[in-house]
Motif scaffolding. Structure first.
Motif, PDB file in Angstrom:
ATOM      1  N   UNK A 126       9.937  19.420  54.626  1.00  0.00           N
ATOM      2  CA  UNK A 126      10.967  20.365  54.162  1.00  0.00           C
ATOM      3  C   UNK A 126      11.373  20.016  52.732  1.00  0.00           C
ATOM      4  N   UNK A 127      10.570  20.351  51.751  1.00  0.00           N
ATOM      5  CA  UNK A 127      10.917  19.974  50.385  1.00  0.00           C
ATOM      6  C   UNK A 127      12.167  20.672  49.862  1.00  0.00           C
ATOM      7  N   UNK A 131      17.822  19.509  47.771  1.00  0.00           N
ATOM      8  CA  UNK A 131      19.090  19.919  47.176  1.00  0.00           C
ATOM      9  C   UNK A 131      20.274  19.436  47.982  1.00  0.00           C
ATOM     10  N   UNK A 132      20.113  19.309  49.310  1.00  0.00           N
ATOM     11  CA  UNK A 132      21.190  18.814  50.158  1.00  0.00           C
ATOM     12  C   UNK A 132      21.512  17.364  49.834  1.00  0.00           C
ATOM     13  N   UNK A 133      20.492  16.557  49.575  1.00  0.00           N
ATOM     14  CA  UNK A 133      20.703  15.159  49.224  1.00  0.00           C
ATOM     15  C   UNK A 133      21.442  15.062  47.903  1.00  0.00           C
ATOM     16  N   UNK A 134      21.051  15.881  46.939  1.00  0.00           N
ATOM     17  CA  UNK A 134      21.724  15.870  45.649  1.00  0.00           C
ATOM     18  C   UNK A 134      23.180  16.289  45.781  1.00  0.00           C
ATOM     19  N   UNK A 135      23.463  17.264  46.624  1.00  0.00           N
ATOM     20  CA  UNK A 135      24.844  17.701  46.837  1.00  0.00           C
ATOM     21  C   UNK A 135      25.662  16.583  47.486  1.00  0.00           C
TER      22      UNK A 135
END
Length: 146
Positions: A126-127, A131-135
């Motif tokens: 799931x590339x 964005x969830x990690x960055x958030x």
């Protein structure tokens, strides 16, 4: 390279008009010092012009790090003071030939089998979740600043 060097050292031009015109046009970019041809640059020192048989030695024996791309290798060679006309394409081909596939080639597979290691390849499932990690990192960083 040879016609330009002959013109700079001895003043000799090629016999055909088209070749002589090309030499006269290109000669302003070069200078000969003690029989060696150097390329002039606007914002760089003189670059030593290499013959085809010298390029392989410089690429393979130089300490330029072969884990970089061809363009980066060519720029490193220019910073080291070397030049030849097909430098960019030759460096890209050299890196492609030298590096190959780093961990998926036959030689590396044989090494792993001798060591008793089974190699498995995977890909990111799931590339778009990056964005969830960055958030989440942004929220943590904001909390730490407070």
């Amino acid at each position: 390279m040879d016609p330009i060097l002959r013109f700079l050292v001895n003043g000799e031009l090629l016999e055909d008009k088209k070749g002589a015109r090309m030499v006269r046009r290109e000669v302003a970019k070069y200078v000969a010092i003690q029989g060696q041809l150097y390329k002039r640059g606007f914002d760089q020192p003189l670059l030593k012009c290499l013959r085809p048989e010298q390029t392989d030695y410089v690429l393979s024996e130089g300490c330029y790090g072969h884990h970089i791309g061809g363009k980066a290798l060519a720029r490193k060679l220019v910073r080291a003071g070397y030049y030849w006309s097909s430098m960019m394409s030759y460096a890209q081909e050299f890196v492609r030939k030298y590096n190959g596939t780093q961990f998926a080639n036959k030689k590396f597979g044989e090494f792993l089998s001798r060591m008793g290691i089974k190699q498995k390849f995977s890909s990111v499932e799931h590339p778009w979740s990056n964005g969830q990690v960055e958030a989440a990192n942004k929220v943590i960083l904001h909390s730490l600043k407070k």
